[in-house]
Design a protein around this motif. Structure first.
Motif, PDB file in Angstrom:
ATOM      1  N   VAL A   1     -32.242 -39.706 -14.633  1.00  0.00           N
ATOM      2  CA  VAL A   1     -32.286 -38.462 -15.410  1.00  0.00           C
ATOM      3  C   VAL A   1     -31.913 -38.746 -16.865  1.00  0.00           C
ATOM      4  O   VAL A   1     -32.535 -38.210 -17.786  1.00  0.00           O
ATOM      5  N   ALA A   2     -30.916 -39.575 -17.092  1.00  0.00           N
ATOM      6  CA  ALA A   2     -30.520 -39.925 -18.464  1.00  0.00           C
ATOM      7  C   ALA A   2     -31.705 -40.530 -19.216  1.00  0.00           C
ATOM      8  O   ALA A   2     -31.967 -40.174 -20.373  1.00  0.00           O
ATOM      9  N   GLN A   3     -32.437 -41.406 -18.556  1.00  0.00           N
ATOM     10  CA  GLN A   3     -33.592 -42.038 -19.191  1.00  0.00           C
ATOM     11  C   GLN A   3     -34.706 -41.015 -19.432  1.00  0.00           C
ATOM     12  O   GLN A   3     -35.282 -40.947 -20.515  1.00  0.00           O
ATOM     13  N   LYS A   4     -34.999 -40.205 -18.444  1.00  0.00           N
ATOM     14  CA  LYS A   4     -36.066 -39.211 -18.568  1.00  0.00           C
ATOM     15  C   LYS A   4     -35.761 -38.189 -19.663  1.00  0.00           C
ATOM     16  O   LYS A   4     -36.645 -37.768 -20.408  1.00  0.00           O
ATOM     17  N   GLN A   5     -34.507 -37.778 -19.769  1.00  0.00           N
ATOM     18  CA  GLN A   5     -34.088 -36.796 -20.778  1.00  0.00           C
ATOM     19  C   GLN A   5     -33.913 -37.421 -22.163  1.00  0.00           C
ATOM     20  O   GLN A   5     -33.686 -36.714 -23.129  1.00  0.00           O
ATOM     21  N   LYS A   6     -33.963 -38.761 -22.218  1.00  0.00           N
ATOM     22  CA  LYS A   6     -33.691 -39.486 -23.465  1.00  0.00           C
ATOM     23  C   LYS A   6     -32.313 -39.102 -24.009  1.00  0.00           C
ATOM     24  O   LYS A   6     -32.137 -38.823 -25.206  1.00  0.00           O
ATOM     25  N   ALA A   7     -31.346 -39.072 -23.088  1.00  0.00           N
ATOM     26  CA  ALA A   7     -29.983 -38.669 -23.437  1.00  0.00           C
ATOM     27  C   ALA A   7     -29.381 -39.616 -24.467  1.00  0.00           C
ATOM     28  O   ALA A   7     -29.604 -40.831 -24.420  1.00  0.00           O
TER      29      ALA A   7
END
Length: 167
Positions: A119-125
């Protein structure tokens, strides 16, 4: 502010991605949520609140309490209700925290460490915030630590929160 080069896209908040906070409904998780909210407000970025529903074969105790009451309800539904209640209580207790009043909320299934990082990668956190009990000794060796595993595998800054932030 510098202009973007042609073809470049830039996340909101002066080039920073959103702040992702993973919660498990514990006091440590509430402290992480409050810190993440303050950081999101200060940096002018989105706050994304994530809860990972553990693999159904391994039902943790904090779901079991509600599962007894609603035996026919699916685990994701229970987790969703608990996440809604957790956030509603935090919003009620801390109305001055703007990012907390309107976060993006995600509920996903899977293995917590893997899903948090995905999720961190997908959200570009731009930052990942987690609460941690800080277990030590034999219990830590046997159970492992989601926070410790995330820190060692993450490709973005991670902040670990161990105690409740005072207002």
């Amino acid at each position: 502010m510098a202009e973007n080069k042609q073809g470049e896209s830039r996340p909101s908040g002066h080039g920073r991605g959103p702040i992702l906070v993973a919660v498990d409904f514990s006091a440590h998780s509430e402290a992480a949520l409050l810190l993440a909210s303050d950081l999101a407000d200060g940096l002018g970025v989105r706050l994304v609140v994530l809860h990972v529903v553990h693999d159904p074969l391994n039902m943790p105790g904090y779901y079991a309490r509600m599962a007894r009451k609603k035996t026919l309800t699916r685990m994701e539904d229970i987790a969703g209700e608990m996440l809604d209640a957790f956030l509603a209580e935090a919003k009620k207790k801390h109305p001055q925290r703007q990012a907390l009043q309107k976060p993006e909320v995600l509920l996903v299934k899977g293995i917590p460490v893997t899903r948090i990082l995905q999720v961190a990668q997908k959200q570009k956190a731009g930052l990942l915030v987690l609460g941690s009990k800080g277990m030590t000794g034999l219990r830590h060796l046997l159970l492992g630590s989601v926070a410790e595993q995330v820190v060692s595998l993450a490709r973005l800054p991670v902040t670990i929160v161990k105690e409740l932030v005072k207002d």
